[in-house]
Enzyme design. Sequence first.
Site, PDB file in Angstrom:
ATOM      1  N   GLU A   1      -6.181 -10.781  -1.261  1.00  0.00           N
ATOM      2  CA  GLU A   1      -7.101 -10.537  -0.169  1.00  0.00           C
ATOM      3  C   GLU A   1      -8.445 -10.492  -0.490  1.00  0.00           C
ATOM      4  O   GLU A   1      -9.292  -9.660   0.031  1.00  0.00           O
ATOM      5  CB  GLU A   1      -6.644  -9.317   0.495  1.00  0.00           C
ATOM      6  CG  GLU A   1      -5.231  -9.028   0.954  1.00  0.00           C
ATOM      7  CD  GLU A   1      -4.610  -7.947   1.819  1.00  0.00           C
ATOM      8  OE1 GLU A   1      -5.727  -7.115   2.321  1.00  0.00           O
ATOM      9  OE2 GLU A   1      -3.539  -7.844   1.778  1.00  0.00           O
TER      10      GLU A   1
ATOM     11  N   GLU B   1       0.899  -1.261   0.008  1.00  0.00           N
ATOM     12  CA  GLU B   1       0.093   0.168  -0.073  1.00  0.00           C
ATOM     13  C   GLU B   1       0.748   1.058   0.108  1.00  0.00           C
ATOM     14  O   GLU B   1       0.380   2.149   0.676  1.00  0.00           O
ATOM     15  CB  GLU B   1      -1.007  -0.075   1.269  1.00  0.00           C
ATOM     16  CG  GLU B   1      -1.792  -1.186   1.132  1.00  0.00           C
ATOM     17  CD  GLU B   1      -2.756  -1.488   2.484  1.00  0.00           C
ATOM     18  OE1 GLU B   1      -2.479  -0.492   3.441  1.00  0.00           O
ATOM     19  OE2 GLU B   1      -3.812  -2.242   2.516  1.00  0.00           O
TER      20      GLU B   1
HETATM   21  C1  GLA Z   1      -5.067  -4.525   4.401  1.00  0.00           C
HETATM   22  C2  GLA Z   1      -3.905  -5.180   4.581  1.00  0.00           C
HETATM   23  C3  GLA Z   1      -4.275  -6.550   5.289  1.00  0.00           C
HETATM   24  C4  GLA Z   1      -5.275  -6.314   6.400  1.00  0.00           C
HETATM   25  C5  GLA Z   1      -6.694  -5.796   5.676  1.00  0.00           C
HETATM   26  C6  GLA Z   1      -7.536  -5.814   6.301  1.00  0.00           C
HETATM   27  O1  GLA Z   1      -5.653  -4.829   2.977  1.00  0.00           O
HETATM   28  O2  GLA Z   1      -2.867  -5.493   3.611  1.00  0.00           O
HETATM   29  O3  GLA Z   1      -3.008  -7.080   6.022  1.00  0.00           O
HETATM   30  O4  GLA Z   1      -5.032  -5.454   7.443  1.00  0.00           O
HETATM   31  O5  GLA Z   1      -5.999  -4.508   5.206  1.00  0.00           O
HETATM   32  O6  GLA Z   1      -7.863  -6.970   7.387  1.00  0.00           O
END
Ligand code: GLA
Length: 334
Positions: free
Chosen positions: A241, A134
């Site tokens: 994710e 990020e």
């Molecule tokens: C982001 C992070 C993850 C997690 C999610 C929410 O996407 O990369 O590690 O913290 O947020 O759970």
Amino acid sequence: MNTETPSLYGAYAGTFKIGAAVSTRTIRREGDFIAKHYNSLTAENQMKFEEIHPEEGRYDFAAADEIAEFVGKHGMALRGHTLVWHNQTPDWVFEEADGSPASREKVLARLRDHAAEVMTRYKGRISAWDVVNEAIEDKSDAYLRETKWLSTVGEDYLEQAFRIAHEIDPGAQLFYNDYNETDPVKRDKIHRLVRSLLEAGAPVHGIGMQGHWNLYGPSIEEIREAIELYASLGVRLHVTELDLSAFRFDDQRKDLLEPTQEMQDLLTERYEAIFRLFREYRSAIDSVTFWGVADSGTWLDGFPVRGRLNWPLPFDRQLQPKPAFWSILDQARV
Ligand code: GLA
């Protein structure tokens, strides 16, 4: 658990890995279910900087080791998450003892120590690392996110992080991971970032598309465009994710204790279309990881609206497959 239910990862064998984010709690409580459906795991929090290295010189590997052992026992893949991030990283990394900002050299040395300790411990067991998470700013008029990594090390902190990680574990695949990765403006910035890293000779092997999406967006076309653009860089893609919130991000609705029928139908349709697309791009995508093993463990219960339930995954709170599960399974056979 219904023993008749086919294995999700088994259905996608030879296509891509099917993963899930876990904690020590979920592997203890739901170990058999996890081993049946997933062949790649990511520690939801247990390998993050603040958990594994809370104080300078003090590491706590107990939880991460437990997850790595479970993975080893079941012959799964393990994704390392994450080395460099603006969240869940303790302040000491960026500070002198008096609280003033640490020098670039000191922060880089700390990163090197951290990466050496953590990556060496799991060498040969973690096949892919989210080296930087990020780093791109969401607002359209800025490029890199303002973080302590950026302010202490400078703009080349990503390049440095990838070089350090590669030196320590030359066998690991190294990823840049981000969210809102299908938004056209942010997508182009992620593309620019990874392209510039590659041009500088930094060892970036893949892009992690987080995939925190919802029932209404992004569109399949937007996801396709992002996949095409990222794959055009010649790097590997992991969906890291994945979950589909029942609510648009700004929807504050709080009145539901169960998903509506319309939500359930949309979930089924969306997962079907999304997996059809992923399968179409299987030559670029190696792994698709859900952020949680079932609705019982989703981080979206309570985020971004406190006290609200959500139903973003293909298994319900009793670990039973939903119609969405069967639609994903059908796409494996097409
Ligand atoms: C982001 C992070 C993850 C997690 C999610 C929410 O996407 O990369 O590690 O913290 O947020 O759970």
